[in-house]
Scaffold this active site. Structure first.
Site, mmCIF file in Angstrom:
data_model
loop_
_atom_site.group_PDB
_atom_site.id
_atom_site.type_symbol
_atom_site.label_atom_id
_atom_site.label_comp_id
_atom_site.label_asym_id
_atom_site.label_seq_id
_atom_site.Cartn_x
_atom_site.Cartn_y
_atom_site.Cartn_z
ATOM 1 N N HIS A 90 -16.141 1.237 8.782
ATOM 2 C CA HIS A 90 -15.382 0.059 8.365
ATOM 3 C C HIS A 90 -15.841 -0.328 6.966
ATOM 4 O O HIS A 90 -16.819 -1.022 6.793
ATOM 5 C CB HIS A 90 -15.625 -1.079 9.358
ATOM 6 C CG HIS A 90 -14.803 -2.287 9.073
ATOM 7 N ND1 HIS A 90 -13.461 -2.237 8.796
ATOM 8 C CD2 HIS A 90 -15.133 -3.597 9.025
ATOM 9 C CE1 HIS A 90 -13.008 -3.455 8.601
ATOM 10 N NE2 HIS A 90 -13.999 -4.297 8.725
ATOM 11 N N ARG A 150 -3.340 -3.288 9.313
ATOM 12 C CA ARG A 150 -3.042 -3.575 7.896
ATOM 13 C C ARG A 150 -2.131 -2.498 7.336
ATOM 14 O O ARG A 150 -1.128 -2.790 6.685
ATOM 15 C CB ARG A 150 -4.357 -3.616 7.102
ATOM 16 C CG ARG A 150 -5.075 -4.923 7.274
ATOM 17 C CD ARG A 150 -6.303 -5.039 6.393
ATOM 18 N NE ARG A 150 -6.879 -6.357 6.560
ATOM 19 C CZ ARG A 150 -8.181 -6.619 6.603
ATOM 20 N NH1 ARG A 150 -9.062 -5.645 6.488
ATOM 21 N NH2 ARG A 150 -8.609 -7.857 6.760
#
Ligand code: APR
Length: 311
Positions: A175, A151
């Site tokens: 995460h 990303r």
């Protein structure tokens, strides 16, 4: 005989993982889900697309773990998303049961399999899989860092107009919103990011990366990201089956590395046929160390919740 990859959970991430894997033609694929007919239907549809793309792989679907016997890799995406009225504890407990059972059942049939975990909360689900499957740490790897790093790379490419192939980003930590994009170690064609992009723009990209999952959820309105997470799993599978010794950020059990002990945490690891072969340690400055510590505390708190729930 081709290697075999079984994917538990044939929803959005599971079936898209099968799709990316079939295109790479690296393994026969089994999709397993509790929804009757769904994994069989998706598998048959995908199988029927193989003549079009010219790939010779077998893709089957099943509602039974029996179909996974003899797998080289088991990917677990099975789980439920949080629904209105559900607490995080409900999600943790439900997904821990699903991941725990999936591991216990599949390890009996594939005693040498390497496990790749996608189900959230990711870092804790990896711990559940390792404990329930009685697995050595090398064979349990969580997918998160490749996605978060991809990303960030995508945002850098959009900002600079440079090919994604020249961009190397490294996002470490748990995460979630506390993940740690390492701008000092990330680079465009070897030039550190903080020397390539203005500070304000880079800060905005770091912030967008941290919230990358939420941005997709807000757009989709139902469900969460699946193309990029599943592409990341396919890359991990290929690195393992081809014994590439590829270094990518993944969630693995730390035993002293990065000053952490006993938690699954996103760090750069080398992937090969035995699973993760080693952790690569960066030299971090004080603020990077502090950010990673904060992220680890968040994972620690989730592990405590898991223990409080009796796991
Ligand atoms: N065994 C097999 N499959 C199961 C089980 C089970 N015990 N319980 C649920 N499933 C299946 C559901 O039927 C569903 O098809 O898991 C699938 C999950 O798919 P989706 O709801 O489409 O979710 P997805 O977007 O694939 O995300 C799955 O990965 O990225 C994470 O946060 C995400 O935890 C979530 C997981």
């Amino acid at each position: 005989m081709k290697p075999k990859i079984s994917i538990i959970g044939a929803g959005m991430t599971g079936s898209t993982t099968a799709h990316w894997l079939a295109e790479r033609e690296i393994a026969d694929i089994v999709l397993v889900d509790i929804v009757e007919g769904m994994p069989q239907g998706k598998a048959l549809d995908m199988q029927e697309s193989m003549p079009v793309i010219g790939k010779d792989v077998s893709i089957t679907g099943s509602n039974s773990y029996e179909a996974t016997a003899g797998s080289d890799i088991i990917v677990i995406t099975a789980g439920i998303p949080r629904k209105p009225g559900m607490s995080r504890d409900d999600l943790l407990s439900t997904n821990a049961k699903i991941v725990g059972t999936a591991t216990e059942e599949t390890i009996k049939l594939s005693p040498n399999a390497i496990y790749i975990i996608l189900t959230n909360p990711l870092d804790v689900m990896c711990l559940v899989a390792m404990e329930k499957g009685n697995l050595p740490k090398e064979r349990v790897i969580g997918q998160a860092g490749i996605l978060d790093s991809a990303r960030m790379s995508a945002f850098i490419a959009m900002e600079t107009g440079v090919s994604v192939e020249n961009i190397n980003c490294y996002v470490l930590g748990g995460h979630g919103d506390t993940m740690v994009p390492l701008t000092r170690h990330s680079n465009v064609a070897g030039v550190p990011l903080d020397k390539f992009i203005e500070t304000e723009k880079l800060e905005a990209i770091v912030n967008r990366t941290r919230k990358g999952g939420g941005e997709i959820v807000a757009l989709l309105k139902t469900g969460s990201a699946f193309y990029a997470p599943s592409a990341a799993v396919a890359q991990m599978c290929e690195a393992i089956l081809k014994n590439k010794h590829l270094v990518v950020p993944c969630s693995v059990l730390l035993e002293g590395e990065y000053d952490q002990n006993g938690i699954f945490f996103g760090v750069p690891v080398q992937l090969g046929r035995k699973g993760f072969e080693r952790v690569i340690e960066y030299e971090l400055n004080d603020s990077e160390k502090e950010a990673l510590k904060g992220s680890a505390e968040h994972v620690d708190a989730n592990v405590k919740n898991l223990r409080d729930l009796g796991f």
